[in-house]
Design a protein around this motif. Structure first.
Motif, PDB file in Angstrom:
ATOM      1  N   ILE A  28       0.732  -1.365  -0.383  1.00  0.00           N
ATOM      2  CA  ILE A  28      -0.128  -0.492  -0.173  1.00  0.00           C
ATOM      3  C   ILE A  28       0.893   0.772   0.179  1.00  0.00           C
ATOM      4  CG2 ILE A  28      -1.218   1.417   1.354  1.00  0.00           C
ATOM      5  CD1 ILE A  28      -2.846  -1.175   2.289  1.00  0.00           C
ATOM      6  N   ARG A  29       2.034   1.183   0.803  1.00  0.00           N
ATOM      7  CA  ARG A  29       3.057   2.439   1.308  1.00  0.00           C
ATOM      8  C   ARG A  29       3.870   2.945  -1.287  1.00  0.00           C
ATOM      9  NH1 ARG A  29       6.851   1.146   5.515  1.00  0.00           N
ATOM     10  NH2 ARG A  29       7.779   3.024   4.784  1.00  0.00           N
ATOM     11  N   LYS A  50      -8.919  -3.334   1.014  1.00  0.00           N
ATOM     12  CA  LYS A  50     -10.476  -1.870   0.691  1.00  0.00           C
ATOM     13  C   LYS A  50      -9.951  -0.813   1.631  1.00  0.00           C
ATOM     14  CE  LYS A  50     -12.638  -4.810  -2.846  1.00  0.00           C
ATOM     15  NZ  LYS A  50     -14.556  -5.635  -2.768  1.00  0.00           N
ATOM     16  N   TYR A  51     -10.217  -1.600   3.301  1.00  0.00           N
ATOM     17  CA  TYR A  51     -10.746  -0.779   4.095  1.00  0.00           C
ATOM     18  C   TYR A  51      -9.281  -0.066   4.023  1.00  0.00           C
ATOM     19  CZ  TYR A  51     -11.195   0.505   8.740  1.00  0.00           C
ATOM     20  OH  TYR A  51     -10.940   1.327   9.733  1.00  0.00           O
ATOM     21  N   MET A  52      -8.303   0.026   3.923  1.00  0.00           N
ATOM     22  CA  MET A  52      -6.922   0.186   4.436  1.00  0.00           C
ATOM     23  C   MET A  52      -6.576   1.819   2.931  1.00  0.00           C
ATOM     24  SD  MET A  52      -3.876  -2.408   5.730  1.00  0.00           S
ATOM     25  CE  MET A  52      -3.155  -1.380   5.894  1.00  0.00           C
ATOM     26  N   THR A  53      -7.377   0.984   2.044  1.00  0.00           N
ATOM     27  CA  THR A  53      -6.969   1.943   0.804  1.00  0.00           C
ATOM     28  C   THR A  53      -8.218   2.303   0.612  1.00  0.00           C
ATOM     29  OG1 THR A  53      -7.799   0.371  -0.721  1.00  0.00           O
ATOM     30  CG2 THR A  53      -5.336   1.096  -0.418  1.00  0.00           C
ATOM     31  N   LYS A  54      -9.156   3.202   1.195  1.00  0.00           N
ATOM     32  CA  LYS A  54     -10.544   3.607   1.171  1.00  0.00           C
ATOM     33  C   LYS A  54     -10.809   3.453  -0.559  1.00  0.00           C
ATOM     34  CE  LYS A  54      -9.660   6.461   4.868  1.00  0.00           C
ATOM     35  NZ  LYS A  54      -9.480   8.312   5.228  1.00  0.00           N
ATOM     36  N   ASN A  55     -10.713   2.369  -0.501  1.00  0.00           N
ATOM     37  CA  ASN A  55     -10.829   1.287  -1.976  1.00  0.00           C
ATOM     38  C   ASN A  55     -10.593   2.421  -3.411  1.00  0.00           C
ATOM     39  OD1 ASN A  55     -12.439  -0.648  -1.975  1.00  0.00           O
ATOM     40  ND2 ASN A  55     -14.086   0.896  -1.110  1.00  0.00           N
ATOM     41  N   LYS A  56      -9.197   3.353  -2.925  1.00  0.00           N
ATOM     42  CA  LYS A  56      -8.639   4.742  -4.056  1.00  0.00           C
ATOM     43  C   LYS A  56      -8.286   2.766  -5.123  1.00  0.00           C
ATOM     44  CE  LYS A  56      -4.990   7.250  -4.496  1.00  0.00           C
ATOM     45  NZ  LYS A  56      -3.816   9.017  -3.282  1.00  0.00           N
ATOM     46  N   LEU A  62       3.594   5.108  -6.008  1.00  0.00           N
ATOM     47  CA  LEU A  62       3.994   5.765  -7.217  1.00  0.00           C
ATOM     48  C   LEU A  62       2.801   6.556  -7.959  1.00  0.00           C
ATOM     49  CD1 LEU A  62       3.955   1.397  -7.845  1.00  0.00           C
ATOM     50  CD2 LEU A  62       5.488   2.789  -8.139  1.00  0.00           C
ATOM     51  N   ASP A  63       1.597   6.465  -7.243  1.00  0.00           N
ATOM     52  CA  ASP A  63       0.535   7.289  -7.890  1.00  0.00           C
ATOM     53  C   ASP A  63       0.536   8.656  -7.305  1.00  0.00           C
ATOM     54  OD1 ASP A  63      -2.073   8.281  -7.600  1.00  0.00           O
ATOM     55  OD2 ASP A  63      -3.115   7.902  -6.076  1.00  0.00           O
ATOM     56  N   TYR A  65      -2.992  -0.974  -9.623  1.00  0.00           N
ATOM     57  CA  TYR A  65      -3.683  -1.718  -9.313  1.00  0.00           C
ATOM     58  C   TYR A  65      -3.795  -2.407  -8.601  1.00  0.00           C
ATOM     59  CZ  TYR A  65      -6.491  -0.692 -14.118  1.00  0.00           C
ATOM     60  OH  TYR A  65      -7.141   0.200 -15.023  1.00  0.00           O
ATOM     61  N   LEU A  66      -3.894  -3.439  -7.928  1.00  0.00           N
ATOM     62  CA  LEU A  66      -3.501  -4.446  -6.667  1.00  0.00           C
ATOM     63  C   LEU A  66      -4.279  -5.949  -7.239  1.00  0.00           C
ATOM     64  CD1 LEU A  66      -3.914  -2.291  -3.765  1.00  0.00           C
ATOM     65  CD2 LEU A  66      -1.675  -2.962  -4.301  1.00  0.00           C
TER      66      LEU A  66
END
Length: 282
Positions: free
Chosen positions: A163-164, A193-199, A169-170, A178-179
């Motif tokens: 996630i980091r 999904k929870y940690m990235t808030k569906n970003k 990269l973003d 894409y994960l």
């Protein structure tokens, strides 16, 4: 003969190289007695002149049942890497094999060992210089794939690290991130999904067959993975690729020989990097 998870890939990319396919569902074969009985019965009724066994190092029970029941005039194998099989299981398998070819230990890398095996059988040079996918064309987009799946937990990088990396990269390199995984549990997907808030877009196993994974990877510019299957696909498509490699079977599957000239990069444990040649020999 191929496993079920490879069927769509083989039918799409290797259709010019076979006359018929025998497809086996490995999980059902091992755990479903009725499926195993029906499959082996069909195998006994087919007649073959020649059966090639390219390895004997994985799943000795599964492979042994097939070798015992295949109706072939000759069964041939070679002295492949046997680090995943006990001497007892090796002896059991070898009882059913009629002919062995010796491949020099100089051919440590699996692709080269198999190529040398086929060369000895055909008695002619094999002109394939490196792994490739036949007639594959792709259009690369500004996509970065972070492949977080893996066959064993000890091979997986912590999801927080992915996630980091995704955020970097973003934010700094402006990648469309894409994960991706096709072998991961739903709990992990929900955690991401929870940690990235569906970003970030997530493609999981229910949506991603192997053939779709290949097509998807071909559209990317960057792949980071802790699983070697994804790394192999991206590498032979010559996409900039990084694998976080635990060092299992070092030299057999990774790193790629430099002569392949692929845009692939292996991130090793510091101990392995420090003792590279020694570790390779082991």
């Amino acid at each position: 003969m191929i496993e079920k998870n490879l069927e769509s890939f083989v039918k799409k990319y290797d259709r010019n190289f076979y006359d018929d396919l025998i497809v086996i569902d490995k999980k059902k074969f091992i755990y479903n007695l009725y499926y195993r009985y029906k499959f082996l019965l069909r195998l006994r009724f087919k007649k073959f002149n020649y059966a090639l066994i390219p390895h004997r190092s994985f799943d000795s029970f599964y492979l042994g049942e097939i070798i015992k029941n295949i109706n072939s005039l000759k069964i041939t194998s070679f002295n492949s890497n046997l680090s995943n099989i006990s001497l007892i299981d090796k002896k059991k398998l070898d009882c059913y094999i009629d002919e062995f070819y010796t491949v020099s230990k100089d051919y440590l890398f699996e692709f080269e060992a198999n190529k040398n095996f086929i060369k000895k059988i055909l008695k002619e040079e094999i002109k394939i210089k490196k792994p490739f996918i036949q007639n594959y064309k792709s259009k690369k987009n500004n996509i970065a794939i972070l492949y977080f799946g893996g066959s064993h937990n000890y091979k997986k990088w912590d999801i927080d690290n992915y996630i980091r990396v995704a955020e970097y990269l973003d934010k700094h390199l402006k990648y469309d991130v894409y994960l991706v995984s096709y072998m991961e549990r739903n709990q992990i997907i929900e955690k991401i999904k929870y940690m990235t808030k569906n970003k970030y877009k997530i493609f999981a196993k229910d949506e991603m067959k192997l053939v779709n994974l290949v097509d998807f990877i071909s559209q990317s510019k960057l792949v980071i993975s802790n699983d070697t299957s994804c790394f192999h696909i991206a590498s032979i498509l010559n996409i900039e690729t990084y694998v976080l490699y635990a060092g299992i079977h070092f030299g057999r599957f990774l790193p790629y020989p430099k002569i392949y000239n692929l845009n692939s990069n292996v991130v090793l444990n510091p101990y392995i990097e420090k003792n590279y040649n020694q570790y390779l020999e082991e």
